[in-house]
Enzyme design. Structure first.
Site, PDB file in Angstrom:
ATOM      1  N   ASP A  11       0.858  -1.185   0.000  1.00 48.45           N
ATOM      2  CA  ASP A  11       0.000   0.000   0.000  1.00 48.45           C
ATOM      3  C   ASP A  11       0.895   1.235   0.000  1.00 48.45           C
ATOM      4  OD1 ASP A  11      -2.181   1.645   0.124  1.00 48.45           O
ATOM      5  OD2 ASP A  11      -2.677   1.229   2.217  1.00 48.45           O
ATOM      6  N   ASP A 105      -2.683   2.466  -6.262  1.00 46.69           N
ATOM      7  CA  ASP A 105      -1.689   2.558  -5.186  1.00 46.69           C
ATOM      8  C   ASP A 105      -1.624   1.352  -4.264  1.00 46.69           C
ATOM      9  OD1 ASP A 105      -4.145   3.017  -4.022  1.00 46.69           O
ATOM     10  OD2 ASP A 105      -3.452   4.636  -2.725  1.00 46.69           O
ATOM     11  N   GLU A 106      -2.281   0.260  -4.601  1.00 43.60           N
ATOM     12  CA  GLU A 106      -2.153  -0.927  -3.757  1.00 43.60           C
ATOM     13  C   GLU A 106      -2.384  -2.194  -4.561  1.00 43.60           C
ATOM     14  OE1 GLU A 106      -5.110  -1.678  -0.704  1.00 43.60           O
ATOM     15  OE2 GLU A 106      -6.473  -0.224  -1.626  1.00 43.60           O
TER      16      GLU A 106
END
Length: 352
Positions: A11, A105-106
């Site tokens: 993350d 983003d993860e």
């Protein structure tokens, strides 16, 4: 972790805001948010300085300004965020093909059968985070656990820029102390409902039974019961295999001869072999060399090939460099193209 799965959840730390702080140093030490600044606008994200004032994602900009009057709000640059996410995904692929992106983003990574870093999921997560920082100047947090549920929870334990490992022998103790607030699917209203019936932590759920839980949360009861025991049997949802592998470097100083470019390729080739190792079952069909010149124009020369040959890269360099027209070179890259599916009979050949 024995025969257990090894799942990593990566993350990125306040991803959009972090990119803005990286690209614009004047934003680094001030409360910053990304989003619109109109009266009806909402925020996409904020940096940690802004979060200290209570500013959160999805918050109306007008409320954020009330909480933090000196908050700087910038409009997002989605093209930059997508390109950076693509670069991060490329880093992931150096270690495993089993990647489930959740957003820009993860992502989840299954490294159960990974051979790099002696097969250690902990070391792989550390290496990935180091690669992201060294190459993109961004930080990421990671959770390492036997399943997706626990890995996602763990990635939040040591944020920002940290990681948490939950080995199989630690699962019971970790889950027992876990607040039900942290279980995906339990929002404020559901938590309040559970709380009224005496359920606050996973330990409370473990002492109950599914029928009692069904009376409170309906169909979610079975999932809640399993997660409270640390059980999550979901596999990664891997969208597709990568079609290519690339490595490139932006040089500290422009270079102006083909021999200098060759030295860069010699170095990149060794790194490419390392990155190729996790993809040893893939059939190579193409090689390429990329050059970016001083004026930021670039050229790529490719040819069919069924093995990773250093000599062929040098030959392609000669063709690419002939297009320089006396311009300096600021970036050199190597690419490999893969067949759509792994070759069943043909083993990958590496010509050293």
């Amino acid at each position: 972790m024995g025969n257990q799965k090894k799942i990593i959840h990566i993350d990125m730390d306040c991803f959009y805001a972090a990119i803005e702080m990286r690209d614009f140093p004047e934003y680094q030490n001030i409360p910053l948010a990304v989003g619109g600044d109109g009266p009806r606008s909402v925020l996409c994200t904020s940096n940690y300085q802004a979060r200290q004032f209570g500013v959160r994602s999805a918050m109306p900009a007008i409320k954020a300004k009330q909480l933090c009057p000196h908050l700087k709000i910038v409009h997002g640059r989605m093209d930059v965020y997508k390109e950076t996410s693509k670069n991060i995904r490329e880093i992931f692929s150096r270690y495993t093909d089993l990647i489930e992106p959740l957003s820009l983003d993860e992502a989840y990574l299954d490294v159960t059968d990974a051979t790099m870093c002696q097969g250690s999921a902990t070391l792989i997560a550390e290496r990935i985070r180091a690669d992201i920082f060294n190459e993109l100047n961004l930080t990421a947090s990671a959770g390492i656990a036997p399943n997706k549920f626990l890995a996602k929870i763990a990635s939040d334990e040591n944020k920002p820029n940290g990681q948490c490992v939950i080995t199989p022998d630690k699962v019971a103790n970790f889950v027992e102390q876990l607040s039900l607030k942290k279980i995906p699917g339990i929002g404020p209203k559901t938590f309040e409902k559970l709380n009224r019936h005496g359920y606050v932590t996973c330990a409370d759920v473990r002492q109950s039974n599914i029928r009692a839980l069904q009376n409170i949360v309906g169909k979610f009861a079975n999932s809640l019961y399993l997660k409270s025991h640390g059980v999550d049997n979901r596999d990664l949802e891997v969208s597709r295999q990568r079609k290519s592998l690339a490595i490139e470097t932006t040089l500290a100083h422009d270079i102006s001869t083909q021999d200098e470019c060759k030295l860069v390729i010699d170095s990149l080739y060794q790194k490419l072999l390392t990155r190729l190792a996790p993809h040893s079952n893939r059939e190579i069909i193409r090689q390429g060399v990329k050059l970016k010149f001083t004026d930021f124009n670039q050229t790529t020369v490719e040819t069919q090939s069924n093995e990773c040959q250093q000599a062929l890269f040098i030959s392609l360099l000669s063709k690419a460099y002939s297009r320089s027209n006396k311009r300096g070179v600021r970036l050199v890259g190597l690419t490999l193209g893969f067949a759509d599916s792994p070759g069943e009979s043909q083993q990958l050949s590496l010509s050293l």
